[in-house]
Motif scaffolding. Structure first.
Motif, mmCIF file in Angstrom:
data_model
loop_
_atom_site.group_PDB
_atom_site.id
_atom_site.type_symbol
_atom_site.label_atom_id
_atom_site.label_comp_id
_atom_site.label_asym_id
_atom_site.label_seq_id
_atom_site.Cartn_x
_atom_site.Cartn_y
_atom_site.Cartn_z
ATOM 1 N N UNK A 64 49.997 83.310 -35.022
ATOM 2 C CA UNK A 64 48.865 82.622 -35.148
ATOM 3 C C UNK A 64 49.097 82.004 -36.725
ATOM 4 N N UNK A 65 49.865 82.778 -37.614
ATOM 5 C CA UNK A 65 49.805 82.155 -39.118
ATOM 6 C C UNK A 65 50.771 81.088 -39.041
ATOM 7 N N UNK A 66 51.599 80.880 -38.352
ATOM 8 C CA UNK A 66 52.790 79.864 -38.163
ATOM 9 C C UNK A 66 51.872 78.530 -37.617
ATOM 10 N N UNK A 67 50.942 78.954 -36.629
ATOM 11 C CA UNK A 67 50.437 77.742 -36.046
ATOM 12 C C UNK A 67 49.160 77.160 -36.831
ATOM 13 N N UNK A 68 48.687 78.100 -37.736
ATOM 14 C CA UNK A 68 47.715 77.691 -38.511
ATOM 15 C C UNK A 68 48.152 76.853 -39.783
ATOM 16 N N UNK A 69 49.264 77.277 -40.155
ATOM 17 C CA UNK A 69 50.262 76.473 -41.264
ATOM 18 C C UNK A 69 50.488 75.163 -40.653
ATOM 19 N N UNK A 70 51.000 75.034 -39.374
ATOM 20 C CA UNK A 70 51.629 73.782 -38.861
ATOM 21 C C UNK A 70 50.187 72.793 -38.720
ATOM 22 N N UNK A 71 49.043 73.411 -38.214
ATOM 23 C CA UNK A 71 47.660 72.561 -38.109
ATOM 24 C C UNK A 71 47.412 71.845 -39.620
ATOM 25 N N UNK A 72 47.482 72.962 -40.405
ATOM 26 C CA UNK A 72 47.084 72.375 -41.985
ATOM 27 C C UNK A 72 47.862 71.311 -42.233
ATOM 28 N N UNK A 73 49.288 71.319 -41.933
ATOM 29 C CA UNK A 73 50.230 70.311 -42.267
ATOM 30 C C UNK A 73 50.226 69.094 -41.613
ATOM 31 N N UNK A 74 49.693 69.102 -40.234
ATOM 32 C CA UNK A 74 49.370 67.891 -39.536
ATOM 33 C C UNK A 74 48.282 67.409 -40.037
ATOM 34 N N UNK A 75 47.102 68.085 -40.083
ATOM 35 C CA UNK A 75 45.839 67.304 -40.757
ATOM 36 C C UNK A 75 46.294 66.696 -41.932
ATOM 37 N N UNK A 76 46.807 67.073 -42.862
ATOM 38 C CA UNK A 76 47.250 66.511 -44.028
ATOM 39 C C UNK A 76 48.081 65.308 -43.693
ATOM 40 N N UNK A 77 49.027 65.244 -43.084
ATOM 41 C CA UNK A 77 49.629 64.030 -42.600
ATOM 42 C C UNK A 77 48.860 63.063 -41.952
ATOM 43 N N UNK A 78 48.022 63.249 -40.945
ATOM 44 C CA UNK A 78 47.193 62.347 -40.273
ATOM 45 C C UNK A 78 46.083 61.853 -41.412
ATOM 46 N N UNK A 79 45.544 62.626 -42.342
ATOM 47 C CA UNK A 79 44.536 61.967 -43.351
ATOM 48 C C UNK A 79 45.323 61.083 -44.408
ATOM 49 N N UNK A 80 46.762 61.348 -44.739
ATOM 50 C CA UNK A 80 47.417 60.522 -45.610
ATOM 51 C C UNK A 80 47.917 59.086 -45.025
ATOM 52 N N UNK A 81 48.186 59.126 -43.818
ATOM 53 C CA UNK A 81 48.410 58.091 -43.064
ATOM 54 C C UNK A 81 47.506 57.157 -42.802
ATOM 55 N N UNK A 82 45.968 57.815 -42.267
ATOM 56 C CA UNK A 82 44.838 57.215 -42.411
ATOM 57 C C UNK A 82 44.623 56.253 -43.585
ATOM 58 N N UNK A 83 44.704 57.023 -44.739
ATOM 59 C CA UNK A 83 44.339 56.631 -46.160
ATOM 60 C C UNK A 83 45.039 55.347 -46.386
ATOM 61 N N UNK A 84 46.626 55.566 -46.180
ATOM 62 C CA UNK A 84 47.443 54.621 -46.438
ATOM 63 C C UNK A 84 47.105 53.303 -45.720
ATOM 64 N N UNK A 85 46.845 53.556 -44.552
ATOM 65 C CA UNK A 85 46.626 52.299 -43.698
ATOM 66 C C UNK A 85 45.132 51.510 -44.290
#
Length: 95
Positions: A64-85
């Motif tokens: 669960x800790x690994x999954x939550x960590x990956x979720x946070x990283x994925x959300x940050x990556x999506x927001x970063x890509x959206x902001x750059x677009x």
């Protein structure tokens, strides 16, 4: 004369029958580390046999800790890509 040779020979033979070996300190440390690792593994296996439900619980929490960590990283990556677009569209629109 022969007795001196015989004594000399006997002294050499006796020393080769029971050689004194010198062991380096790093070899001793490696052996001790190996023994500690074996003891630790044995203790872990014994603990796992006595407490199987706790081991399963720990693995689930780790998952669960690994999954939550990956979720946070994925959300940050999506927001970063959206902001750059958006940033690229604004730059192209005003140039």
């Amino acid at each position: 004369m022969f007795s001196k040779l015989k004594d000399f020979y006997n002294s050499k033979v006796k020393s080769t029958d029971h050689p004194q070996t010198v062991v380096r300190a790093d070899q001793i440390e490696q052996q001790q580390e190996k023994m500690r690792m074996q003891e630790r593994r044995r203790a872990e296996q014994e603990y796992a046999k006595q407490h199987p439900e706790q081991i399963i619980e720990e693995k689930m929490q780790s998952f669960e800790n690994k999954t939550n960590s990956l979720k946070k990283k994925l959300n940050i990556a999506i927001i970063t890509v959206f902001g750059l677009i958006i940033l690229v569209f604004l730059i192209l629109f005003f140039i």
